[in-house]
Design a protein around this motif. Structure first.
Motif, PDB file in Angstrom:
ATOM      1  N   VAL A 111     -16.031  35.153 -50.132  1.00  0.00           N
ATOM      2  CA  VAL A 111     -16.944  34.991 -51.260  1.00  0.00           C
ATOM      3  C   VAL A 111     -17.445  36.329 -51.796  1.00  0.00           C
ATOM      4  CG1 VAL A 111     -17.664  32.698 -50.516  1.00  0.00           C
ATOM      5  CG2 VAL A 111     -18.981  34.688 -49.772  1.00  0.00           C
ATOM      6  N   ALA A 112     -17.280  37.405 -51.016  1.00  0.00           N
ATOM      7  CA  ALA A 112     -17.729  38.727 -51.475  1.00  0.00           C
ATOM      8  C   ALA A 112     -16.859  39.817 -50.865  1.00  0.00           C
ATOM      9  CB  ALA A 112     -19.196  38.945 -51.100  1.00  0.00           C
ATOM     10  N   PRO A 113     -15.566  39.843 -51.204  1.00  0.00           N
ATOM     11  CA  PRO A 113     -14.653  40.814 -50.602  1.00  0.00           C
ATOM     12  C   PRO A 113     -14.784  42.191 -51.250  1.00  0.00           C
ATOM     13  CG  PRO A 113     -13.479  39.503 -52.197  1.00  0.00           C
ATOM     14  CD  PRO A 113     -14.874  38.944 -52.131  1.00  0.00           C
ATOM     15  N   ASP A 114     -14.182  43.197 -50.628  1.00  0.00           N
ATOM     16  CA  ASP A 114     -14.059  44.498 -51.271  1.00  0.00           C
ATOM     17  C   ASP A 114     -13.285  44.327 -52.569  1.00  0.00           C
ATOM     18  OD1 ASP A 114     -15.336  45.582 -49.088  1.00  0.00           O
ATOM     19  OD2 ASP A 114     -13.488  46.187 -48.086  1.00  0.00           O
ATOM     20  N   ALA A 115     -13.532  45.235 -53.510  1.00  0.00           N
ATOM     21  CA  ALA A 115     -12.980  45.090 -54.863  1.00  0.00           C
ATOM     22  C   ALA A 115     -11.461  44.919 -54.875  1.00  0.00           C
ATOM     23  CB  ALA A 115     -13.386  46.289 -55.712  1.00  0.00           C
ATOM     24  N   LYS A 116     -10.752  45.621 -53.998  1.00  0.00           N
ATOM     25  CA  LYS A 116      -9.292  45.570 -54.045  1.00  0.00           C
ATOM     26  C   LYS A 116      -8.725  44.240 -53.542  1.00  0.00           C
ATOM     27  CE  LYS A 116      -8.495  47.908 -49.592  1.00  0.00           C
ATOM     28  NZ  LYS A 116      -7.790  49.044 -48.938  1.00  0.00           N
ATOM     29  N   PHE A 117      -9.586  43.381 -52.968  1.00  0.00           N
ATOM     30  CA  PHE A 117      -9.112  42.087 -52.474  1.00  0.00           C
ATOM     31  C   PHE A 117      -9.634  40.915 -53.303  1.00  0.00           C
ATOM     32  CE2 PHE A 117      -8.808  44.781 -48.655  1.00  0.00           C
ATOM     33  CZ  PHE A 117      -7.453  44.615 -48.404  1.00  0.00           C
ATOM     34  N   ILE A 118     -10.297  41.215 -54.414  1.00  0.00           N
ATOM     35  CA  ILE A 118     -10.829  40.141 -55.247  1.00  0.00           C
ATOM     36  C   ILE A 118      -9.723  39.216 -55.741  1.00  0.00           C
ATOM     37  CG2 ILE A 118     -11.825  39.712 -57.530  1.00  0.00           C
ATOM     38  CD1 ILE A 118     -13.792  41.951 -56.991  1.00  0.00           C
ATOM     39  N   ARG A 119      -8.578  39.796 -56.113  1.00  0.00           N
ATOM     40  CA  ARG A 119      -7.512  38.991 -56.702  1.00  0.00           C
ATOM     41  C   ARG A 119      -6.918  37.977 -55.721  1.00  0.00           C
ATOM     42  NH1 ARG A 119      -4.164  39.139 -61.143  1.00  0.00           N
ATOM     43  NH2 ARG A 119      -6.169  39.484 -62.156  1.00  0.00           N
ATOM     44  N   VAL A 120      -6.751  38.341 -54.446  1.00  0.00           N
ATOM     45  CA  VAL A 120      -6.100  37.414 -53.512  1.00  0.00           C
ATOM     46  C   VAL A 120      -6.968  36.194 -53.221  1.00  0.00           C
ATOM     47  CG1 VAL A 120      -4.603  39.122 -52.425  1.00  0.00           C
ATOM     48  CG2 VAL A 120      -6.887  38.717 -51.479  1.00  0.00           C
ATOM     49  N   TYR A 121      -8.270  36.286 -53.528  1.00  0.00           N
ATOM     50  CA  TYR A 121      -9.153  35.131 -53.411  1.00  0.00           C
ATOM     51  C   TYR A 121      -9.473  34.524 -54.778  1.00  0.00           C
ATOM     52  CZ  TYR A 121      -9.971  36.875 -48.642  1.00  0.00           C
ATOM     53  OH  TYR A 121      -9.818  37.304 -47.341  1.00  0.00           O
ATOM     54  N   GLU A 122      -8.880  35.084 -55.840  1.00  0.00           N
ATOM     55  CA  GLU A 122      -9.039  34.609 -57.215  1.00  0.00           C
ATOM     56  C   GLU A 122     -10.485  34.614 -57.687  1.00  0.00           C
ATOM     57  OE1 GLU A 122      -6.939  30.936 -57.902  1.00  0.00           O
ATOM     58  OE2 GLU A 122      -5.005  31.806 -57.362  1.00  0.00           O
ATOM     59  N   LEU A 123     -11.235  35.610 -57.266  1.00  0.00           N
ATOM     60  CA  LEU A 123     -12.617  35.719 -57.727  1.00  0.00           C
ATOM     61  C   LEU A 123     -12.718  36.356 -59.113  1.00  0.00           C
ATOM     62  CD1 LEU A 123     -14.489  36.825 -54.467  1.00  0.00           C
ATOM     63  CD2 LEU A 123     -14.081  34.527 -55.334  1.00  0.00           C
ATOM     64  N   ASP A 124     -11.608  36.866 -59.624  1.00  0.00           N
ATOM     65  CA  ASP A 124     -11.624  37.542 -60.920  1.00  0.00           C
ATOM     66  C   ASP A 124     -11.145  36.648 -62.054  1.00  0.00           C
ATOM     67  OD1 ASP A 124      -9.038  37.405 -59.946  1.00  0.00           O
ATOM     68  OD2 ASP A 124      -8.426  39.327 -60.796  1.00  0.00           O
ATOM     69  N   LEU A 125     -10.910  35.384 -61.782  1.00  0.00           N
ATOM     70  CA  LEU A 125     -10.421  34.472 -62.818  1.00  0.00           C
ATOM     71  C   LEU A 125     -11.617  33.728 -63.413  1.00  0.00           C
ATOM     72  CD1 LEU A 125      -7.191  33.036 -61.155  1.00  0.00           C
ATOM     73  CD2 LEU A 125      -7.510  35.141 -62.466  1.00  0.00           C
ATOM     74  N   SER A 126     -12.059  34.208 -64.566  1.00  0.00           N
ATOM     75  CA  SER A 126     -13.291  33.682 -65.154  1.00  0.00           C
ATOM     76  C   SER A 126     -13.138  32.254 -65.670  1.00  0.00           C
ATOM     77  CB  SER A 126     -13.745  34.599 -66.300  1.00  0.00           C
ATOM     78  OG  SER A 126     -12.743  34.693 -67.304  1.00  0.00           O
ATOM     79  N   HIS A 127     -11.895  31.792 -65.860  1.00  0.00           N
ATOM     80  CA  HIS A 127     -11.684  30.470 -66.439  1.00  0.00           C
ATOM     81  C   HIS A 127     -11.691  29.356 -65.399  1.00  0.00           C
ATOM     82  CE1 HIS A 127      -7.692  31.781 -65.136  1.00  0.00           C
ATOM     83  NE2 HIS A 127      -7.329  30.526 -65.123  1.00  0.00           N
ATOM     84  N   GLN A 128     -11.834  29.698 -64.098  1.00  0.00           N
ATOM     85  CA  GLN A 128     -11.850  28.638 -63.099  1.00  0.00           C
ATOM     86  C   GLN A 128     -12.634  29.060 -61.865  1.00  0.00           C
ATOM     87  OE1 GLN A 128      -7.582  28.220 -62.390  1.00  0.00           O
ATOM     88  NE2 GLN A 128      -7.780  29.313 -60.453  1.00  0.00           N
ATOM     89  N   ILE A 129     -13.124  28.065 -61.146  1.00  0.00           N
ATOM     90  CA  ILE A 129     -13.810  28.299 -59.880  1.00  0.00           C
ATOM     91  C   ILE A 129     -12.759  28.679 -58.839  1.00  0.00           C
ATOM     92  CG2 ILE A 129     -15.184  27.202 -58.058  1.00  0.00           C
ATOM     93  CD1 ILE A 129     -16.277  25.325 -60.216  1.00  0.00           C
ATOM     94  N   PRO A 130     -13.036  29.649 -57.972  1.00  0.00           N
ATOM     95  CA  PRO A 130     -12.061  30.006 -56.930  1.00  0.00           C
ATOM     96  C   PRO A 130     -11.580  28.769 -56.175  1.00  0.00           C
ATOM     97  CG  PRO A 130     -13.864  31.571 -56.920  1.00  0.00           C
ATOM     98  CD  PRO A 130     -14.245  30.488 -57.885  1.00  0.00           C
ATOM     99  N   TYR A 131     -10.284  28.720 -55.907  1.00  0.00           N
ATOM    100  CA  TYR A 131      -9.649  27.530 -55.341  1.00  0.00           C
ATOM    101  C   TYR A 131     -10.329  27.041 -54.076  1.00  0.00           C
ATOM    102  CZ  TYR A 131      -7.507  31.267 -52.634  1.00  0.00           C
ATOM    103  OH  TYR A 131      -7.331  32.384 -51.870  1.00  0.00           O
ATOM    104  N   PHE A 132     -10.702  27.957 -53.172  1.00  0.00           N
ATOM    105  CA  PHE A 132     -11.255  27.505 -51.892  1.00  0.00           C
ATOM    106  C   PHE A 132     -12.654  26.921 -52.049  1.00  0.00           C
ATOM    107  CE2 PHE A 132     -12.281  32.003 -52.237  1.00  0.00           C
ATOM    108  CZ  PHE A 132     -13.603  32.076 -51.847  1.00  0.00           C
ATOM    109  N   MET A 133     -13.336  27.278 -53.155  1.00  0.00           N
ATOM    110  CA  MET A 133     -14.644  26.688 -53.415  1.00  0.00           C
ATOM    111  C   MET A 133     -14.506  25.248 -53.898  1.00  0.00           C
ATOM    112  SD  MET A 133     -16.787  28.914 -52.478  1.00  0.00           S
ATOM    113  CE  MET A 133     -18.296  28.169 -53.080  1.00  0.00           C
TER     114      MET A 133
END
Length: 257
Positions: free
Chosen positions: A130-152
């Motif tokens: 839910v709060a990874p280092d910046a370089k790992f944001i993409r693998v958790y899809e926290l940077d996709l503003s059009h959808q809630i992260p999949y695991f949430m």
């Protein structure tokens, strides 16, 4: 209690070779070589009771989405989770538990195909996701503003564990951080001895044979410590370590297919 381990090919990813194995003696910065690797889910079937569990669920079926936001993805019909399970006389509704080695998208997206399943992850992994280092944001899809992260979106199905855990008769969870902050492995008793599904700590055969940690890691020193722990556990239990993104894993388990 013994289990059968059946590897399921849930698609293939095209990735930079350098992300699979880290070699501190080489300069990999300019290495743009790509290779295709399988996405593997591991179906566990209890020899005595017939109970069925899944370890990792693949990266979903949407090739265009994978290509746009992650890596080029090939997911043919036979790689769809429900189709792959059916080959071994298993339906998605029979899977009541899925153990995720970690929450990276290519291991955790397929949970959406398992409506009855509780999802087992390490507490440290969920906290980091839910709060990874910046370089790992993409693998958790926290940077996709059009959808809630999949695991949430399946958060209410998640149950956390902490550290090494005797999860079920013949199944032990091993805390192996480094690739991600809360990565875990799964040690399974079979009629042919113990096997360990190590998550992406051991992507390919080369990682294990040459003691090379994965090229993607949250902390290199932690990776080496987890590799050492894995070797000690494997030696103590005379366990075979499987390869998480290597077609060789199917050869390792061909006697169970």
């Amino acid at each position: 209690m013994s289990w059968r381990i059946i590897p399921l090919e849930l698609g293939r990813l095209s990735v930079f070779a350098k992300v699979l194995a880290w070699d501190e003696n080489l300069n990999n910065e300019g290495d743009t070589r790509r290779t295709q690797v399988p996405l593997i889910g591991w179906l566990l079937i209890n020899d005595q009771t017939g109970e069925k569990l899944l370890v990792d669920s693949g990266g979903g079926e949407d090739e265009e989405f994978g290509r746009k936001y992650h890596n080029p993805l090939i997911c043919k019909t036979e790689n769809h989770l429900d189709v792959a399970l059916k080959k071994f006389n298993t339906t998605v509704d029979e899977i009541k538990t899925v153990i995720l080695t970690h929450l990276h998208w290519d291991h955790a997206w397929g949970v959406f195909k398992l409506p009855q399943a509780k999802v087992i992850v390490q507490k440290a992994e969920l906290q980091y996701a839910v709060a990874p280092d910046a370089k790992f944001i993409r693998v958790y899809e926290l940077d996709l503003s059009h959808q809630i992260p999949y695991f949430m979106r399946y958060f209410n199905h998640i149950q956390t564990v902490s550290g090494d855990v005797d999860f079920a008769d013949g199944i032990k969870l091993l805390f192996l951080p480094g690739h991600s902050a809360g990565s875990q492995g799964v040690m399974v008793d079979t009629s042919n001895g113990k096997y360990i599904i190590p998550g992406d700590l051991v992507n390919i055969k080369k990682n294990w044979e040459e003691n090379l940690p994965p090229g993607i890691h949250t902390d290199l020193e932690t990776c080496y410590a987890s590799m050492k722990k894995l070797r000690e556990i494997a030696a103590e239990n005379k366990a075979t370590v499987l390869y998480d993104h290597d077609i060789a894993a199917f050869e390792q388990l061909k006697h169970m297919l």
